[in-house]
Write an enzyme that holds these catalytic residues in place. Structure first.
Site, mmCIF file in Angstrom:
data_model
loop_
_atom_site.group_PDB
_atom_site.id
_atom_site.type_symbol
_atom_site.label_atom_id
_atom_site.label_comp_id
_atom_site.label_asym_id
_atom_site.label_seq_id
_atom_site.Cartn_x
_atom_site.Cartn_y
_atom_site.Cartn_z
ATOM 1 C CG LEU A 74 -2.015 -1.041 1.284
ATOM 2 C CD1 LEU A 74 -2.673 -1.039 2.644
ATOM 3 C CD2 LEU A 74 -3.050 -0.811 0.194
ATOM 4 N N GLY A 101 7.643 4.325 3.494
ATOM 5 C CA GLY A 101 8.202 5.563 4.025
ATOM 6 C C GLY A 101 9.513 5.295 4.711
ATOM 7 N N GLY A 102 9.980 6.271 5.467
ATOM 8 C CA GLY A 102 11.284 6.155 6.094
ATOM 9 C C GLY A 102 11.370 5.067 7.142
ATOM 10 C CG MET A 103 9.774 5.285 10.896
ATOM 11 S SD MET A 103 11.047 4.764 12.069
ATOM 12 C CE MET A 103 10.064 3.854 13.254
ATOM 13 N N GLY A 104 9.119 2.259 7.403
ATOM 14 C CA GLY A 104 8.717 0.921 6.995
ATOM 15 C C GLY A 104 7.802 0.904 5.794
ATOM 16 C CB VAL A 134 1.660 0.330 4.921
ATOM 17 C CG1 VAL A 134 0.281 -0.089 5.416
ATOM 18 C CG2 VAL A 134 2.314 1.268 5.910
ATOM 19 C CE LYS A 172 3.954 2.407 10.896
ATOM 20 N NZ LYS A 172 3.381 3.493 11.705
ATOM 21 C CG ASP A 219 4.711 13.708 12.939
ATOM 22 O OD1 ASP A 219 4.875 14.893 12.580
ATOM 23 O OD2 ASP A 219 5.001 12.741 12.220
#
Length: 619
Positions: free
Chosen positions: A49, A52-55, A57, A72, A163
């Protein structure tokens, strides 16, 4: 959610980091992903889907009953960093503590193999608020009120989101109607007691999204729910006007805008906004947290009242200086190429260190496809690469009043690229490749940065290595010295070292602004019971009216403090009458720690100190 309730567009509520875009990737990218088709727990991974920077999805379906979830997955290369893993896992803990219908549900937290941490989350089909606005006040208030409800639930359990931004707010269909809010991405959420996550990714490095961060978050101060209300004020401004209240080309620029710039006139940008609603947004965006709404419920009630208030006419001939247009970022010429597409000339707009919007007609590269760019400026060129994270079709461009094209997020930008972007934005020629950062960390720079990191674990005074009763002029001098020390090392810094130094410079600038400005310093010192620092602010010219205004804000956050301080002051009077001056001094100090902005207490204390000072030695 029932299948018949689903709109055509879909996305996942598991946004992974600031700037994540959730969308269906190309078939080529999907086929190369080894997780597609695999079982993760009880769910089969159907498709990707977003990333991004962390993981990353994924859409998951239960292997037996077919129910859908968002999975995620933390990037494997981040699994070795305990702080990043903790930030990832903190999201599940934070959300589970809240449990509210306007906040995305997390069902499971687990690990696949040794290095694939993942969350199983509610699958949301709808759209985020990214790019939304301007919208009618009634529609905006409906959305903002629901966000307030979610924040009220979070704050009541001691959790601050930290955030809040449009990408983290989903609108889904529920009960046959669109517009039901789901708040997502508590990845950097923090318990006010500090249990869920630390305030910084590393010592002294501020986390959050620059466009939405309140002044106290830039300064690295303790954060409470009013930081989220400030971010919601930024979102309210954007939903009502289609613009951000503060614009800048880089992080330092955003920092200065949030710290110093007045809020532009909403009504000048959108005449449908009533005066009462404008006042609600301006209050949420107050620089001092004590001047904002006390809590999310109070802000929700104020929004709903403002919507019912009669709209006062806006004088067309009354220009507002704060709303004057800012210079637009330059549009840069360049070349773009990607798989199956020869290099073509393009224009690069909305240009920054993070990426650029490529203004060009279809066909576009697929989402998440890699694109090579060459930036051309004043006869010089610089090459870079990035990933496509957004499409804007011709129809969308006409609706939003922008150019057709696609957005590219740069790969971790080299120091040379970052310097090139900065110089382009300033209209200066590009530097030669000799300006690139050294490949290796300089040990001496590491030692200097380590000292700053230790200092940054404390408050502004510790960062500047200053006494709490230092004069304002001395604090400004120490700030300039620290800035000069870091900037003097810049030419020897690697990219990693430069990133840390930039974060330290932000903290030092914040400390200099707060401690070097008497009114700001007095509020800061009062929150810590530092009455000696307050005395320095009075000495520097803080007048009685300003002091009393700050005092009322302080006492509203510390109910009963003035009454207790008064009792200690009366006790001090008794000791003073009995000539027990040491005990009288102790009682006045205790009173001032409770009510440090009380001018009568300050005057009594320093008069007593002068009377008990030993006489000067004869010359």
């Amino acid at each position: 959610m029932d299948r018949e309730d689903r709109p055509a567009a879909d996305a996942s509520g598991a946004a992974t980091s600031p700037g994540d875009t959730v969308a269906i990737p190309s078939a080529a990218l999907e086929s190369s992903d080894p997780l597609i088709g695999q079982l993760v727990g009880n769910f089969r991974i159907v498709r990707r889907l977003g990333a991004g920077g962390m993981g990353v999805v994924y859409l998951g379906e239960h292997a037996v009953i077919g129910s859908r979830v968002a999975v995620k997955m933390l990037h494997p290369h981040l699994a070795g960093d305990p702080a990043l893993v903790g930030r990832f896992l903190a999201e599940a803990r934070a959300v589970n503590l809240i449990g509210h219908e306007n906040i995305v549900c997390i069902f499971d937290l687990n690990r696949l193999g040794a290095d694939r941490y993942y969350l199983v989350m509610e699958y949301l089909e709808g759209r985020t608020l990214a790019g939304a606005g301007p919208m009618a006040p009634g529609e905006a208030v409906s959305i903002l009120a629901q966000i307030c409800q979610a924040l009220e639930a979070a704050h009541s359990t001691g959790i601050v989101h930290r955030d809040l931004k449009p990408e983290n707010v989903f609108l889904i269909r529920r009960g046959g109607a669109d517009g039901f809010v789901k708040l997502v991405d508590f990845g950097i959420a923090k318990l006010q007691s500090g249990v869920v996550g630390s305030g910084h990714t590393i010592a002294g490095m501020v986390v959050g999204t620059p466009e939405f961060m309140p002044p106290e978050q830039w300064a690295g101060e303790a954060i409470d729910g009013r930081a989220d209300l400030y971010a919601l004020g930024v979102m309210a401004f954007q939903l009502l006007t289609g613009k951000l209240p503060f614009a800048a080309n880089d992080v330092i620029g955003f920092y200065r805008q949030h710290l110093e710039a007045p809020v532009p006139s909403l009504r000048a940008l959108n005449p449908q906004v009533g005066e009462a609603l404008e006042q609600v947004v301006v209050k949420a965006l107050a620089k001092q947290r004590g001047e904002r709404f006390e809590n999310a419920r109070a802000m929700k009630e104020a929004l709903e009242r403002a919507l019912q208030a009669p709209a006062a006419p806006l004088a067309a001939a009354a220009p507002t200086p704060a709303a004057s247009p800012r210079a637009s970022p330059p549009v840069v010429a360049g070349q773009a190429s990607w798989s199956g597409q020869a290099s073509r000339p393009v224009r690069l707009g909305q240009f920054s260190r993070a990426g650029a919007f490529v203004e060009t007609g279809a066909p576009f590269p697929a989402l998440f496809e890699r694109v090579s760019l060459v930036l051309e400026h004043l006869g010089a060129r610089i090459a870079c690469e990035g990933e496509v994270v957004r499409h804007v079709t011709g129809e969308q461009a006409r609706t939003w009043g922008m150019s057709e094209g696609f957005a590219v997020q740069f790969d971790t930008p080299s120091l040379a690229l970052r310097e090139a972007v900065d110089r382009i934005l300033l209209g200066k020629p590009l530097l030669t490749p000799a300006s690139a950062a050294p490949a290796k960390d300089d040990p001496a720079v590491d030692q200097a940065l380590a000292r700053f990191q230790v200092r940054a674990t404390g408050d502004h005074y510790r960062l500047l290595e200053a006494a709490e009763d230092a004069e304002c002029s001395e604090l400004r001098q120490r700030s300039r010295k620290a800035i000069a020390e870091l900037e003097g090392l810049a030419s020897r810094m690697s990219l990693k070292q430069r990133d840390l130094a930039d974060s330290m410079l932000m903290r030092i600038h914040a400390a200099m602004t707060v401690l070097g400005t008497p009114a700001w310093r007095a509020a800061f010192d009062a929150s810590r019971g530092n009455f000696r620092g307050v005395a320095r602010c009075i000495q520097a010219g803080l007048n009685a009216g300003e002091l009393e205004g700050l005092r009322q804000n302080h006492l509203s956050a510390h109910p009963g403090a003035d009454a207790t301080a008064m009792i200690r002051g009366l006790t001090a009077s008794s000791y003073q009458a009995a000539n027990q001056l040491a005990k009288a001094t102790e009682e006045l100090e205790a009173a001032l720690r409770l009510d440090p902005l009380s001018l009568p207490l300050q005057q009594r204390y320093w008069a007593l100190k002068r009377s008990t000072r030993p006489p000067a030695a004869p010359k």
